[in-house]
Design an enzyme around this catalytic site. Structure first.
Site: not given
Length: 280
Positions: A54, A98, A121
């Site tokens: 990413k 994450q 996200d």
């Protein structure tokens, strides 16, 4: 194989290129470079690989990255404090935690520490509510990427019966909400659903997000169904028995190269969205 591959690689590249153009324009106009902060707890090799991927894609898109790596023994309170600090930092426009996080951490509490304006996200309850009610906000990255992929391949969604296998708050549940918003009839199922194969056989669109390798069998599918494999398991294996499913489906996503690239592309697109919204 009779199914057509529904790949996300090329579409994702187009999305990243457009995000890069917007990031460049924003920086030229205001001097502000979009910045995505990634937070990794522990040293899980797969998670570390995802974060590096990413970050690399961010650089290609002209998005600055800030990396925060915390030890595996980090507490919920310590992680919340770090996410709060990033939320309050005006130089950070988007935040990615994450997941999964180590077992001792309350993941939901950690997600809720992210400022919704920086939740690129789409993991907070605020973002989920926006998806459920059709309000402006950030989509969960994988569900949002799936919707863009279905649209790109002209999959008829309105009136279709979509069966979602999985109920996680960042994948199964939100993808069902987005499909419903596009006028599909949605059935949520999971690994404990009674007579799951019979329900899946009624689906025009199947989204497999259960987290079990080769869980969905080819003989579970209705001929001509569209199959979206949102799983990723050890050995580059999805949640669908690909070879068998490809003999029955009309469209199917490969693993890798299907949903994965779309997830990252939407994340970066939303990071630029966030930077533009936060820049006066």
């Amino acid at each position: 194989m009779t199914a057509t591959l529904m790949t996300g690689t090329d579409l994702a590249a187009e999305m990243v290129a457009k995000a890069a153009d917007r990031a460049r324009a924003l920086q030229e106009r205001t001097g502000v470079q979009p910045c995505l902060a990634t937070v990794l707890v522990g040293d899980d090799p797969a998670s570390a690989t995802y974060v590096r991927m990413k970050q690399n894609r961010s650089k290609k898109a002209g998005i600055g990255s800030r990396s925060v790596v915390l030890p595996a023994e980090t507490t919920t309170e310590e992680l919340v404090a770090e996410l709060t600090k990033l939320s309050e930092d005006p130089a950070v426009h988007g935040i990615l935690l994450q997941h999964p996080v180590p077992a001792q951490i309350d993941e939901r509490a950690a997600f809720e520490a992210i400022d919704p304006a920086k939740d690129v996200d789409g993991v907070t309850t605020r973002s989920f509510g926006a998806m459920a009610f059709g309000e402006p906000g950030f989509r969960s990255a994988t569900p949002g990427g799936i919707m863009r992929l279905l649209e790109a391949y002209d999959v008829p969604i309105a009136g279709a019966h979509a069966v979602v296998i999985g109920r996680s708050p960042i994948l199964g549940k939100p993808v069902g909400m987005l499909l419903l918003a596009s006028n599909a009839t949605v059935t949520y199922t999971h690994s404990r659903t009674t007579d799951l194969p019979a329900i899946v056989r009624t689906a025009d669109i199947v989204v497999a997000a259960v987290g079990r390798a080769n869980f969905v069998q080819g003989d579970w599918l209705k001929p001509g169904a569209v199959v979206v494999d949102a799983g990723y398991n050890e050995g580059n294996v999805g949640d669908v028995d690909f070879a068998a499913a490809a003999e029955v489906a009309s469209l199917i996503t490969p693993v890798p190269g299907g949903v994965g690239p779309m997830t990252i592309a939407l994340l970066l697109e939303q990071a630029v969205d966030a930077a533009e919204a936060q820049t006066v």
